[in-house]
Scaffold this motif. Sequence first.
Motif, PDB file in Angstrom:
ATOM      1  N   ALA A  27       3.658   0.487   1.948  1.00  0.00           N
ATOM      2  CA  ALA A  27       4.969   1.629   2.937  1.00  0.00           C
ATOM      3  C   ALA A  27       5.879   1.505   2.017  1.00  0.00           C
ATOM      4  O   ALA A  27       6.276   3.056   2.117  1.00  0.00           O
ATOM      5  N   GLU A  48       8.097  -7.391  -4.979  1.00  0.00           N
ATOM      6  CA  GLU A  48       7.059  -7.864  -4.615  1.00  0.00           C
ATOM      7  C   GLU A  48       6.879  -8.891  -5.413  1.00  0.00           C
ATOM      8  O   GLU A  48       6.631  -9.429  -6.423  1.00  0.00           O
ATOM      9  N   ALA A  49       5.696  -9.808  -4.568  1.00  0.00           N
ATOM     10  CA  ALA A  49       5.638 -10.766  -4.550  1.00  0.00           C
ATOM     11  C   ALA A  49       4.534 -11.418  -5.048  1.00  0.00           C
ATOM     12  O   ALA A  49       4.012 -12.486  -6.543  1.00  0.00           O
ATOM     13  N   TRP A  55      -4.310  -3.253  -3.855  1.00  0.00           N
ATOM     14  CA  TRP A  55      -4.612  -3.031  -2.292  1.00  0.00           C
ATOM     15  C   TRP A  55      -5.419  -3.705  -1.112  1.00  0.00           C
ATOM     16  O   TRP A  55      -6.703  -3.490  -1.497  1.00  0.00           O
ATOM     17  N   GLN A  67     -10.435   3.594   5.846  1.00  0.00           N
ATOM     18  CA  GLN A  67     -10.277   4.189   7.534  1.00  0.00           C
ATOM     19  C   GLN A  67      -9.726   5.228   7.831  1.00  0.00           C
ATOM     20  O   GLN A  67      -9.464   5.602   8.882  1.00  0.00           O
ATOM     21  N   ASN A  68      -9.401   6.035   6.366  1.00  0.00           N
ATOM     22  CA  ASN A  68      -8.014   7.208   7.433  1.00  0.00           C
ATOM     23  C   ASN A  68      -8.031   8.429   6.359  1.00  0.00           C
ATOM     24  O   ASN A  68      -9.210   8.213   5.781  1.00  0.00           O
ATOM     25  N   VAL A 133      10.201 -13.017  -2.010  1.00  0.00           N
ATOM     26  CA  VAL A 133      11.989 -13.296  -1.621  1.00  0.00           C
ATOM     27  C   VAL A 133      11.695 -14.317  -0.624  1.00  0.00           C
ATOM     28  O   VAL A 133      10.634 -14.783   0.725  1.00  0.00           O
ATOM     29  N   PHE A 416      -2.830   4.464   7.158  1.00  0.00           N
ATOM     30  CA  PHE A 416      -1.667   5.105   6.428  1.00  0.00           C
ATOM     31  C   PHE A 416      -1.214   6.420   6.854  1.00  0.00           C
ATOM     32  O   PHE A 416      -0.826   6.873   6.506  1.00  0.00           O
TER      33      PHE A 416
END
Length: 436
Positions: A27, A48-49, A55, A67-68, A133, A416
Amino acid sequence: MTAPGSGRSAEPASACVDLLGVGFGPANLSLAIAMREDSPRTTAFFLEAQRDPVWQGGMLLDGSNIQNHPSRDLATLRNPRSHYSFLNYLFEVGRLVEHLNLPLEFPLRKEYAQYIQWATNQFRAQVEFGARVTGIAIADVDGAPGYVVTCSDGSRHRGRALVLGTGRTPLVPDPFDKLDSPRVCHLTSYLPTVQNLARAPESIAVIGGSQSAVEIVLDLASRFPRARIVNYVRQYGLRLKDTSPFSEEGFFPEFTDYYFKATRSGKAALDAYLRPTNYSSSDADVLHALYALIYEQRLDGDQRVFVHRNTEVRAVEVDDAGVSFEAEEVHTKDVVTDRADLVVLATGFRDLGPHPHQEPYPALLGGVIDGFQFDADGYLIVEADYSLRPRVDGTPPLFLNGLCESTHGIGDAGSFSLLSLRSATIRDGLRKQGIA
Ligand SMILES: Cc1cc2nc3c(=O)[nH]c(=O)nc-3n(C[C@H](O)[C@H](O)[C@H](O)COP(=O)(O)OP(=O)(O)OC[C@H]3O[C@@H](n4cnc5c(N)ncnc54)[C@H](O)[C@@H]3O)c2cc1C
């Protein structure tokens, strides 16, 4: 879009950027691409952790597919000429012709993960990885209200606007939410859990009737062929996904606008209808494979994989020997007891909202949420451009990216499909607020 200086800006007095992002999954990566292409002078930085984000790394199963439609990717719908499209990725890594010759309806999930990695790597100077964060506050930032974000190592980052793209919170339902045991895992940590088991489990329970549940049962059956695997499903059976092209229009941008304007009861009716396009349902390939597997095992007189339908787990206990639980047949009320060495929860994620299995707001916003409005039904008010509605003027802009299925519909959070168009909407929202 430019970085605020060097790639690392974890010092307490880091430079204030125009846009500070929390999370760098697809995102916020898609948003970073939109900003770089359309608003290159806006400074943006993301936290970013994960050190090396992959992904959906917990579910990169052998043979699993996406699935997209692959072109509903990080950029194409917003800018079909983008450098960051899936097709251009294939071209750049020299696999385009080979890929187009694949006898697959959808690309492998592993390949899509590599595409996302390829795009991520092009933003390394604008992301701090391994930065979890833990707190968000509104404070004076260079003479105006802005966001100060604190990470687990105590470092602080500042931005004029904030975009939260942390993905949805895993749903761990009752009674599993009271446990903290390595024998119970959510699907998001499935692969590391099974890869690190000290010894092969003899019995495994998979809870849920989703695509992930079916994929996990199949994966377990090939990974641990002698194990007894029971899939507990609340509904009558494992349902086929609704892939009607008419239903799939729920993933059109027009539907997002339509859904956004619908009443709360209208939204509930649309959700009920469209749910099987993405949730509590599976694609035909994995469903058929599972059905055929069970049939063959019965033919051999050696059934090891079971689907217990209409069954809900009511009570659960963990000890050194494993996980024991009581499961109730929801119609007959018969109760069975069972035990397993490992329980995998394929139970999905929480949407925003006041109901059970939802969460009223992302927990990370706890320190600032009092500054934003909720509607009479208890839903956090999210505007069409994904910004939160502040209680007082002058509150710095805060956007949610990838968390808004309950306000923007099925195409928004767990998919997505509209990612790149949502990035354009947020970019426009930032422009309207004088940020971009
Ligand atoms: C197993 C699985 C398969 C899927 N397959 C598909 C598919 O094929 N097609 C599809 O359209 N959708 C799919 N989805 C839906 C999925 O939601 C999207 O693919 C996509 O991952 C959403 O991106 P995101 O950035 O919103 O969230 P995420 O991918 O979850 O990324 C969020 C990021 O934020 C980081 N983060 C979280 N908290 C913090 C914090 N406190 N500080 C810093 N960073 C933090 C996380 O480490 C993570 O990297 C799938 C989902 C799952 C679970």
